[in-house]
Design an enzyme around this catalytic site. Structure first.
Site, PDB file in Angstrom:
ATOM      1  N   ARG A   1      37.538  30.358  42.644  1.00 33.68           N
ATOM      2  CA  ARG A   1      38.287  31.571  42.993  1.00 33.68           C
ATOM      3  C   ARG A   1      39.745  31.231  43.327  1.00 33.68           C
ATOM      4  O   ARG A   1      40.002  30.540  44.320  1.00 33.68           O
ATOM      5  CB  ARG A   1      37.622  32.197  44.225  1.00 33.68           C
ATOM      6  CG  ARG A   1      38.365  33.375  44.767  1.00 33.68           C
ATOM      7  CD  ARG A   1      37.847  33.788  46.141  1.00 33.68           C
ATOM      8  NE  ARG A   1      38.603  34.923  46.593  1.00 33.68           N
ATOM      9  CZ  ARG A   1      38.663  35.334  47.858  1.00 33.68           C
ATOM     10  NH1 ARG A   1      37.980  34.685  48.792  1.00 33.68           N
ATOM     11  NH2 ARG A   1      39.384  36.365  48.184  1.00 33.68           N
TER      12      ARG A   1
ATOM     13  N   GLU B   1      38.840  32.960  64.822  1.00 34.81           N
ATOM     14  CA  GLU B   1      39.112  33.524  63.493  1.00 34.81           C
ATOM     15  C   GLU B   1      39.807  32.457  62.657  1.00 34.81           C
ATOM     16  O   GLU B   1      40.722  31.787  63.153  1.00 34.81           O
ATOM     17  CB  GLU B   1      40.026  34.746  63.645  1.00 34.81           C
ATOM     18  CG  GLU B   1      40.454  35.345  62.304  1.00 34.81           C
ATOM     19  CD  GLU B   1      41.487  36.477  62.481  1.00 34.81           C
ATOM     20  OE1 GLU B   1      41.721  36.941  63.619  1.00 34.81           O
ATOM     21  OE2 GLU B   1      42.074  36.870  61.451  1.00 34.81           O
TER      22      GLU B   1
ATOM     23  N   HIS C   1      41.240  31.280  58.524  1.00 30.88           N
ATOM     24  CA  HIS C   1      41.514  31.592  57.124  1.00 30.88           C
ATOM     25  C   HIS C   1      41.996  30.333  56.417  1.00 30.88           C
ATOM     26  O   HIS C   1      42.715  29.522  57.012  1.00 30.88           O
ATOM     27  CB  HIS C   1      42.603  32.662  57.006  1.00 30.88           C
ATOM     28  CG  HIS C   1      42.253  33.918  57.726  1.00 30.88           C
ATOM     29  ND1 HIS C   1      41.412  34.865  57.196  1.00 30.88           N
ATOM     30  CD2 HIS C   1      42.591  34.356  58.959  1.00 30.88           C
ATOM     31  CE1 HIS C   1      41.265  35.847  58.078  1.00 30.88           C
ATOM     32  NE2 HIS C   1      41.959  35.556  59.151  1.00 30.88           N
TER      33      HIS C   1
ATOM     34  N   PRO D   1      33.032  38.075  52.382  1.00 32.78           N
ATOM     35  CA  PRO D   1      32.924  38.279  50.941  1.00 32.78           C
ATOM     36  C   PRO D   1      33.827  37.377  50.102  1.00 32.78           C
ATOM     37  O   PRO D   1      34.961  37.090  50.475  1.00 32.78           O
ATOM     38  CB  PRO D   1      33.317  39.753  50.745  1.00 32.78           C
ATOM     39  CG  PRO D   1      34.050  40.131  51.975  1.00 32.78           C
ATOM     40  CD  PRO D   1      33.480  39.288  53.085  1.00 32.78           C
ATOM     41  N   ASN D   2      33.251  36.976  48.985  1.00 29.02           N
ATOM     42  CA  ASN D   2      33.927  36.186  47.942  1.00 29.02           C
ATOM     43  C   ASN D   2      34.135  34.719  48.316  1.00 29.02           C
ATOM     44  O   ASN D   2      34.586  33.939  47.479  1.00 29.02           O
ATOM     45  CB  ASN D   2      35.278  36.823  47.536  1.00 29.02           C
ATOM     46  CG  ASN D   2      35.089  38.222  46.985  1.00 29.02           C
ATOM     47  OD1 ASN D   2      34.302  38.402  46.063  1.00 29.02           O
ATOM     48  ND2 ASN D   2      35.750  39.203  47.555  1.00 29.02           N
TER      49      ASN D   2
ATOM     50  N   ARG E   1      51.500  36.204  52.912  1.00 35.06           N
ATOM     51  CA  ARG E   1      51.006  36.853  51.689  1.00 35.06           C
ATOM     52  C   ARG E   1      51.338  38.353  51.704  1.00 35.06           C
ATOM     53  O   ARG E   1      52.284  38.764  52.367  1.00 35.06           O
ATOM     54  CB  ARG E   1      49.503  36.566  51.567  1.00 35.06           C
ATOM     55  CG  ARG E   1      49.207  35.052  51.459  1.00 35.06           C
ATOM     56  CD  ARG E   1      47.736  34.777  51.294  1.00 35.06           C
ATOM     57  NE  ARG E   1      47.233  35.343  50.052  1.00 35.06           N
ATOM     58  CZ  ARG E   1      45.931  35.445  49.768  1.00 35.06           C
ATOM     59  NH1 ARG E   1      45.025  35.000  50.622  1.00 35.06           N
ATOM     60  NH2 ARG E   1      45.544  35.997  48.629  1.00 35.06           N
TER      61      ARG E   1
ATOM     62  N   ASN F   1      35.330  33.375  59.256  1.00 32.01           N
ATOM     63  CA  ASN F   1      36.306  33.750  58.230  1.00 32.01           C
ATOM     64  C   ASN F   1      35.822  35.084  57.668  1.00 32.01           C
ATOM     65  O   ASN F   1      34.962  35.110  56.789  1.00 32.01           O
ATOM     66  CB  ASN F   1      36.415  32.691  57.133  1.00 32.01           C
ATOM     67  CG  ASN F   1      37.520  33.048  56.134  1.00 32.01           C
ATOM     68  OD1 ASN F   1      38.031  34.174  56.142  1.00 32.01           O
ATOM     69  ND2 ASN F   1      37.885  32.106  55.286  1.00 32.01           N
TER      70      ASN F   1
ATOM     71  N   TYR G   1      43.207  29.082  47.315  1.00 30.83           N
ATOM     72  CA  TYR G   1      42.091  28.690  48.183  1.00 30.83           C
ATOM     73  C   TYR G   1      41.605  27.250  47.982  1.00 30.83           C
ATOM     74  O   TYR G   1      40.733  26.803  48.719  1.00 30.83           O
ATOM     75  CB  TYR G   1      40.922  29.670  47.984  1.00 30.83           C
ATOM     76  CG  TYR G   1      41.286  31.096  48.358  1.00 30.83           C
ATOM     77  CD1 TYR G   1      41.656  31.413  49.664  1.00 30.83           C
ATOM     78  CD2 TYR G   1      41.301  32.118  47.408  1.00 30.83           C
ATOM     79  CE1 TYR G   1      42.015  32.710  50.015  1.00 30.83           C
ATOM     80  CE2 TYR G   1      41.656  33.420  47.750  1.00 30.83           C
ATOM     81  CZ  TYR G   1      42.013  33.707  49.055  1.00 30.83           C
ATOM     82  OH  TYR G   1      42.366  34.987  49.410  1.00 30.83           O
TER      83      TYR G   1
ATOM     84  N   ALA H   1      38.053  39.399  53.235  1.00 30.39           N
ATOM     85  CA  ALA H   1      38.731  40.700  53.096  1.00 30.39           C
ATOM     86  C   ALA H   1      38.390  41.653  54.245  1.00 30.39           C
ATOM     87  O   ALA H   1      39.186  42.545  54.565  1.00 30.39           O
ATOM     88  CB  ALA H   1      38.371  41.331  51.762  1.00 30.39           C
TER      89      ALA H   1
HETATM   90  C1  DQA Z   1      40.976  34.735  53.507  1.00 36.80           C
HETATM   91  C2  DQA Z   1      42.228  35.627  53.468  1.00 36.80           C
HETATM   92  C3  DQA Z   1      41.847  37.077  53.197  1.00 36.80           C
HETATM   93  O1  DQA Z   1      43.009  37.899  53.149  1.00 36.80           O
HETATM   94  C4  DQA Z   1      41.128  37.186  51.868  1.00 36.80           C
HETATM   95  O2  DQA Z   1      40.697  38.516  51.628  1.00 36.80           O
HETATM   96  C5  DQA Z   1      39.997  36.228  51.724  1.00 36.80           C
HETATM   97  C6  DQA Z   1      40.141  34.871  52.260  1.00 36.80           C
HETATM   98  C7  DQA Z   1      41.340  33.242  53.660  1.00 36.80           C
HETATM   99  O3  DQA Z   1      40.465  32.467  54.018  1.00 36.80           O
HETATM  100  O4  DQA Z   1      42.479  32.848  53.372  1.00 36.80           O
HETATM  101  O5  DQA Z   1      38.994  36.519  51.090  1.00 36.80           O
HETATM  102  O6  DQA Z   1      40.208  35.089  54.648  1.00 36.80           O
END
Ligand code: DQA
Length: 149
Positions: free
Chosen positions: A18, A99, A101, A10-11, A108, A75, A23, A78
């Protein structure tokens, strides 16, 4: 030639606008384009999927075997910190995954420091911005070409 599936949670469709300080300014399409190019240069095929919905991500992961996917670059966004369902889908699909990010989740908020995926992943890459995707792709290819004993 292996098929590598890149799955984004998501997002991540909002990348570019964003929270650019965290990011970066590249869009997901920008990242996908350079990743496709790198995969092609290295002789592998890459497929992309992004969803904001947990059940769609679960369905996609479940499909990995039928799609002939060798490795997933995930990725979970959240859902990293919340999703037992997505973790179970990865275990059920029995497909190796990395995994990744963009941000360094360990630097964080404390709620980002727990992942439902890290202990079952082949490895974890975080904190390199959009480069995290390239590093994850190189790691996946290294494992495909030279599996661990
Ligand atoms: C994320 C880190 C997560 O904590 C966050 O909710 C994201 C992006 C990252 O790529 O840094 O949406 O996965």
């Amino acid at each position: 030639m292996a098929i590598i599936s890149v799955i984004n949670g998501p997002n991540l469709n909002m990348l570019g606008t964003r929270e650019p300080g965290i990011y970066g300014v590249l869009t997901l399409a920008d990242i996908e384009q350079s990743l496709s190019q790198l995969a092609e240069e290295l002789g592998h095929e890459i497929i992309f999927y992004q969803s904001n919905a947990e059940h769609d991500l679960v369905n996609r992961v479940q499909q990995s075997k039928q799609d002939g996917v060798a490795t997933i670059l995930l990725n979970p966004a959240a859902f990293t910190h919340t999703s037992v369902a997505l973790r179970d889908a990865l275990l059920a699909s029995d497909t190796p995954f990395i995994e990744l990010h963009l941000s360094n989740v360990h630097a964080r908020e404390s709620f980002r420091q727990h992942s439902y995926f890290s202990d079952i992943a082949e490895g974890v890459i975080c904190g390199f911005g959009p480069k995290s995707y390239e590093l994850a792709l190189l790691a996946a290819i290294a494992l495909i070409e030279q599996p661990r004993e």
